[in-house]
Design a protein around this motif. Structure first.
Motif, PDB file in Angstrom:
ATOM      1  N   LYS A 116      60.727   0.882  65.001  1.00 42.39           N
ATOM      2  CA  LYS A 116      60.318   1.985  65.859  1.00 42.39           C
ATOM      3  C   LYS A 116      59.458   2.977  65.076  1.00 42.39           C
ATOM      4  CE  LYS A 116      64.434   4.869  65.174  1.00 42.39           C
ATOM      5  NZ  LYS A 116      65.592   5.504  65.866  1.00 42.39           N
ATOM      6  N   VAL A 117      58.707   3.781  65.822  1.00 43.38           N
ATOM      7  CA  VAL A 117      57.806   4.757  65.215  1.00 43.38           C
ATOM      8  C   VAL A 117      58.606   5.735  64.347  1.00 43.38           C
ATOM      9  CG1 VAL A 117      56.203   6.651  65.685  1.00 43.38           C
ATOM     10  CG2 VAL A 117      56.119   4.575  67.076  1.00 43.38           C
ATOM     11  N   GLY A 118      58.119   5.963  63.138  1.00 48.87           N
ATOM     12  CA  GLY A 118      58.780   6.858  62.195  1.00 48.87           C
ATOM     13  C   GLY A 118      59.520   6.138  61.091  1.00 48.87           C
ATOM     14  N   ASN A 119      59.835   4.865  61.300  1.00 44.79           N
ATOM     15  CA  ASN A 119      60.566   4.105  60.285  1.00 44.79           C
ATOM     16  C   ASN A 119      59.629   3.645  59.170  1.00 44.79           C
ATOM     17  OD1 ASN A 119      62.945   4.406  61.616  1.00 44.79           O
ATOM     18  ND2 ASN A 119      63.242   2.258  62.136  1.00 44.79           N
ATOM     19  N   ASN A 120      60.178   3.625  57.971  1.00 44.56           N
ATOM     20  CA  ASN A 120      59.476   3.111  56.798  1.00 44.56           C
ATOM     21  C   ASN A 120      59.923   1.663  56.578  1.00 44.56           C
ATOM     22  OD1 ASN A 120      58.949   2.395  53.963  1.00 44.56           O
ATOM     23  ND2 ASN A 120      58.355   4.524  53.712  1.00 44.56           N
ATOM     24  N   ILE A 121      59.001   0.731  56.705  1.00 49.08           N
ATOM     25  CA  ILE A 121      59.364  -0.691  56.628  1.00 49.08           C
ATOM     26  C   ILE A 121      59.978  -1.022  55.274  1.00 49.08           C
ATOM     27  CG2 ILE A 121      58.440  -3.038  56.599  1.00 49.08           C
ATOM     28  CD1 ILE A 121      56.458  -2.209  58.732  1.00 49.08           C
ATOM     29  N   GLU A 122      59.402  -0.505  54.203  1.00 48.45           N
ATOM     30  CA  GLU A 122      59.947  -0.803  52.874  1.00 48.45           C
ATOM     31  C   GLU A 122      61.362  -0.269  52.726  1.00 48.45           C
ATOM     32  OE1 GLU A 122      56.476  -1.316  49.647  1.00 48.45           O
ATOM     33  OE2 GLU A 122      56.769   0.749  50.314  1.00 48.45           O
ATOM     34  N   GLU A 123      61.624   0.927  53.250  1.00 51.02           N
ATOM     35  CA  GLU A 123      62.971   1.490  53.163  1.00 51.02           C
ATOM     36  C   GLU A 123      63.949   0.680  54.004  1.00 51.02           C
ATOM     37  OE1 GLU A 123      64.115   3.927  51.236  1.00 51.02           O
ATOM     38  OE2 GLU A 123      62.120   3.972  50.309  1.00 51.02           O
ATOM     39  N   LYS A 124      63.517   0.234  55.181  1.00 49.41           N
ATOM     40  CA  LYS A 124      64.388  -0.541  56.063  1.00 49.41           C
ATOM     41  C   LYS A 124      64.645  -1.948  55.529  1.00 49.41           C
ATOM     42  CE  LYS A 124      65.226   2.497  59.216  1.00 49.41           C
ATOM     43  NZ  LYS A 124      66.610   2.968  59.477  1.00 49.41           N
ATOM     44  N   MET A 125      63.880  -2.382  54.546  1.00 53.32           N
ATOM     45  CA  MET A 125      64.107  -3.690  53.930  1.00 53.32           C
ATOM     46  C   MET A 125      65.147  -3.618  52.818  1.00 53.32           C
ATOM     47  SD  MET A 125      60.139  -5.028  53.819  1.00 53.32           S
ATOM     48  CE  MET A 125      60.474  -6.555  52.943  1.00 53.32           C
ATOM     49  N   LYS A 126      65.603  -2.402  52.513  1.00 50.50           N
ATOM     50  CA  LYS A 126      66.637  -2.221  51.497  1.00 50.50           C
ATOM     51  C   LYS A 126      68.009  -2.136  52.168  1.00 50.50           C
ATOM     52  CE  LYS A 126      63.466   0.496  48.602  1.00 50.50           C
ATOM     53  NZ  LYS A 126      63.226   1.838  47.994  1.00 50.50           N
TER      54      LYS A 126
ATOM     55  N   LEU B 290      50.584  -2.180  65.971  1.00 53.60           N
ATOM     56  CA  LEU B 290      51.293  -1.231  65.106  1.00 53.60           C
ATOM     57  C   LEU B 290      50.287  -0.515  64.218  1.00 53.60           C
ATOM     58  CD1 LEU B 290      54.451  -3.128  63.744  1.00 53.60           C
ATOM     59  CD2 LEU B 290      54.252  -1.735  65.788  1.00 53.60           C
ATOM     60  N   LEU B 291      50.531   0.763  63.988  1.00 51.38           N
ATOM     61  CA  LEU B 291      49.743   1.542  63.030  1.00 51.38           C
ATOM     62  C   LEU B 291      50.656   1.928  61.875  1.00 51.38           C
ATOM     63  CD1 LEU B 291      47.405   3.243  61.941  1.00 51.38           C
ATOM     64  CD2 LEU B 291      48.089   5.074  63.521  1.00 51.38           C
ATOM     65  N   LEU B 292      50.277   1.507  60.667  1.00 50.26           N
ATOM     66  CA  LEU B 292      51.056   1.814  59.470  1.00 50.26           C
ATOM     67  C   LEU B 292      50.302   2.799  58.584  1.00 50.26           C
ATOM     68  CD1 LEU B 292      52.353  -1.718  58.328  1.00 50.26           C
ATOM     69  CD2 LEU B 292      53.317  -0.159  60.034  1.00 50.26           C
ATOM     70  N   ASP B 293      51.051   3.714  58.003  1.00 55.97           N
ATOM     71  CA  ASP B 293      50.521   4.645  57.009  1.00 55.97           C
ATOM     72  C   ASP B 293      51.403   4.534  55.785  1.00 55.97           C
ATOM     73  OD1 ASP B 293      49.418   6.678  55.528  1.00 55.97           O
ATOM     74  OD2 ASP B 293      50.261   8.293  56.747  1.00 55.97           O
ATOM     75  N   LYS B 294      50.965   3.733  54.816  1.00 55.21           N
ATOM     76  CA  LYS B 294      51.759   3.481  53.600  1.00 55.21           C
ATOM     77  C   LYS B 294      53.166   3.027  53.965  1.00 55.21           C
ATOM     78  CE  LYS B 294      49.145   6.953  51.033  1.00 55.21           C
ATOM     79  NZ  LYS B 294      49.210   8.260  50.324  1.00 55.21           N
ATOM     80  N   ALA B 295      53.265   2.013  54.787  1.00 54.96           N
ATOM     81  CA  ALA B 295      54.505   1.351  55.197  1.00 54.96           C
ATOM     82  C   ALA B 295      55.280   2.104  56.272  1.00 54.96           C
ATOM     83  CB  ALA B 295      55.424   1.083  54.002  1.00 54.96           C
ATOM     84  N   VAL B 296      54.850   3.307  56.641  1.00 52.99           N
ATOM     85  CA  VAL B 296      55.516   4.061  57.692  1.00 52.99           C
ATOM     86  C   VAL B 296      54.824   3.769  59.027  1.00 52.99           C
ATOM     87  CG1 VAL B 296      56.138   6.343  58.560  1.00 52.99           C
ATOM     88  CG2 VAL B 296      56.195   5.880  56.107  1.00 52.99           C
ATOM     89  N   ILE B 297      55.610   3.436  60.051  1.00 48.68           N
ATOM     90  CA  ILE B 297      55.056   3.132  61.365  1.00 48.68           C
ATOM     91  C   ILE B 297      54.715   4.439  62.069  1.00 48.68           C
ATOM     92  CG2 ILE B 297      55.500   2.019  63.595  1.00 48.68           C
ATOM     93  CD1 ILE B 297      57.527   0.211  62.138  1.00 48.68           C
ATOM     94  N   ARG B 298      53.424   4.656  62.299  1.00 50.42           N
ATOM     95  CA  ARG B 298      52.957   5.891  62.924  1.00 50.42           C
ATOM     96  C   ARG B 298      52.617   5.707  64.400  1.00 50.42           C
ATOM     97  NH1 ARG B 298      54.988   9.584  59.656  1.00 50.42           N
ATOM     98  NH2 ARG B 298      54.138   9.483  57.522  1.00 50.42           N
ATOM     99  N   GLY B 299      52.412   4.486  64.828  1.00 51.79           N
ATOM    100  CA  GLY B 299      52.082   4.247  66.225  1.00 51.79           C
ATOM    101  C   GLY B 299      52.467   2.831  66.631  1.00 51.79           C
ATOM    102  N   LYS B 300      52.732   2.662  67.917  1.00 50.88           N
ATOM    103  CA  LYS B 300      53.146   1.357  68.429  1.00 50.88           C
ATOM    104  C   LYS B 300      52.750   1.296  69.894  1.00 50.88           C
ATOM    105  CE  LYS B 300      57.332  -1.540  68.529  1.00 50.88           C
ATOM    106  NZ  LYS B 300      58.764  -1.552  68.142  1.00 50.88           N
ATOM    107  N   TRP B 301      51.960   0.278  70.275  1.00 52.74           N
ATOM    108  CA  TRP B 301      51.431   0.233  71.629  1.00 52.74           C
ATOM    109  C   TRP B 301      51.510  -1.165  72.238  1.00 52.74           C
ATOM    110  CZ3 TRP B 301      48.712   2.382  67.494  1.00 52.74           C
ATOM    111  CH2 TRP B 301      48.584   3.782  67.487  1.00 52.74           C
ATOM    112  N   HIS B 302      51.909  -1.229  73.495  1.00 54.52           N
ATOM    113  CA  HIS B 302      51.727  -2.432  74.306  1.00 54.52           C
ATOM    114  C   HIS B 302      50.222  -2.659  74.458  1.00 54.52           C
ATOM    115  CE1 HIS B 302      51.670  -4.957  77.922  1.00 54.52           C
ATOM    116  NE2 HIS B 302      52.979  -5.127  77.795  1.00 54.52           N
ATOM    117  N   TYR B 303      49.806  -3.900  74.654  1.00 56.16           N
ATOM    118  CA  TYR B 303      48.365  -4.146  74.722  1.00 56.16           C
ATOM    119  C   TYR B 303      47.711  -3.469  75.912  1.00 56.16           C
ATOM    120  CZ  TYR B 303      49.432  -7.900  78.130  1.00 56.16           C
ATOM    121  OH  TYR B 303      49.854  -8.623  79.210  1.00 56.16           O
TER     122      TYR B 303
END
Length: 362
Positions: free
Chosen positions: A179-189, A345-358
């Motif tokens: 979801k928007v706001g999550n850091n993918i790298e952090e969530k992989m820990k 998905l829009l990522l900013d240094k592994a943080v999800i900043r945006g997410k859109w249906h097509y």
């Protein structure tokens, strides 16, 4: 008996409405869970119908919940609820005692229950619904007929509208790890304070044609006649150190890991998730071409993410007129990351900043 019956109706009605609403917020999530059950039960021919089953089941839970609360057509709805809860109890019991399915998806991805919790929840509901079924002839409508009919019509229309909206856009409430706001790298820990699984190394040796397992504590060190056969790790204690995101592995078509190229990039990174390029929707191409123009100017980075093979991707790019690099990721991970095909998905240094249906790509 009346207070107990009213309490049971309140609990059953509210729980079914709540459960239906949570799953109607993400009907694709329930359909994916149904796919898992169908595969385990060796019913693959039902997989193409899983989304239709999900839509109907979510709507029925909400409708039946209101019917129980209002006392509407209890002869019909008490029987249907009884059949449904018997079916649910079988499924959660199968998941619990077979050990093949860890989570049953009773409350979607927002409230995760273990197989054991889901089973005992259904057992308690089964008892309540049996009482409601036995006493169905004594249940009177709560309101006048016009008011009751009006509420029931709204109870039918609302889940239909809600599920149409979430399928045409994205879930209103995103309970997924992407979801928007999550850091993918952090969530992989592993979560802070969690405990890892505890394993014990078991050595297998053979003597006089018989094999025996030893640990470091009981190995017969003085007896050299034992011949080594194998070793294995035995789980002693299950931990809770499973990360929220455990399958975010991006590779090129030669199998080389590309996670750093995406997660360490300093420019904004757009990921177009297209799990199966042959099933991708249409109408988004012009917007993605505008993003690709920004990529040519060096402002952003754009990747397509798919589980399809190179040949299918090449056909897809030629057909849609989008010339961008594609990376591969497991299809289940892509379904978890985005509930539409494609999903941006829009990522900013592994943080999800945006997410859109097509349908909603800006």
């Amino acid at each position: 008996m009346k207070p107990i019956l009213m309490l049971f109706r309140l609990v059953v009605g509210v729980l079914f409405i709540f459960s239906g609403l949570i799953k109607a917020n993400d009907p694709l999530g329930l359909s994916y869970k149904m796919d898992e059950f169908f595969e385990v039960l060796h019913l693959p021919f039902l997989v193409p119908l899983s989304l239709a089953f999900s839509l109907v089941m979510n709507a029925f839970e909400i409708i039946a919940g209101f019917a129980v609360l209002l006392g509407y057509r209890m002869r019909i709805f008490s029987l249907l609820l009884l059949l449904l809860i018997v079916f649910f109890t079988f499924l959660t019991g199968f998941a619990l005692f077979s050990g093949l399915i860890r989570e049953c998806g009773c409350f979607g991805d927002c409230i995760k229950l273990t197989a054991e919790q889901s089973f005992w929840k259904d057992v308690i509901l089964l008892v309540m619904i049996v009482v409601i079924f036995i006493c169905r002839n004594h249940i009177q409508p709560l309101f006048s007929k016009p008011v009751t009919i009006t509420i029931m019509v709204l109870a039918v229309l609302f889940p239909v509208a809600l599920q149409w909206y979430t399928l045409s856009h994205l879930p209103i409430v995103d309970c997924l790890p992407y979801k928007v706001g999550n850091n993918i790298e952090e969530k992989m820990k592993a979560p802070p304070g969690s405990t890892p699984d505890v394993y014990e190394t078991v050595l297998i040796y053979e003597k006089d044609g018989k094999q025996q397992e030893f640990t470091a504590d009981n190995y017969p060190w003085q007896d050299s006649t034992w011949q080594y056969v194998d070793r294995k790790d035995k789980l002693l204690r299950k931990g809770n150190a499973e990360p929220a995101i455990k399958d975010f592995i991006l590779t090129d078509f030669d199998g080389n890991n590309q996670n750093d190229a995406v997660l360490k990039e300093t420019r904004p990174v757009y990921l177009l998730l297209v799990r199966d390029v042959d099933q991708a929707g249409r109408g988004w191409e012009g917007k993605v071409k505008a993003l690709l123009k920004q990529q040519q100017e060096g402002k952003i980075v754009v990747f397509g993410i798919t589980s399809s093979n190179q040949a299918a991707v090449d056909r897809f790019k030629a057909d849609r007129g989008v010339d961008m690099p594609f990376l591969q990721m497991d299809g289940t991970a892509i379904k978890t990351a985005g509930r539409s095909t494609p999903c941006l998905l829009l990522l900013d240094k592994a943080v999800i900043r945006g997410k859109w249906h097509y349908n909603d790509i800006p």
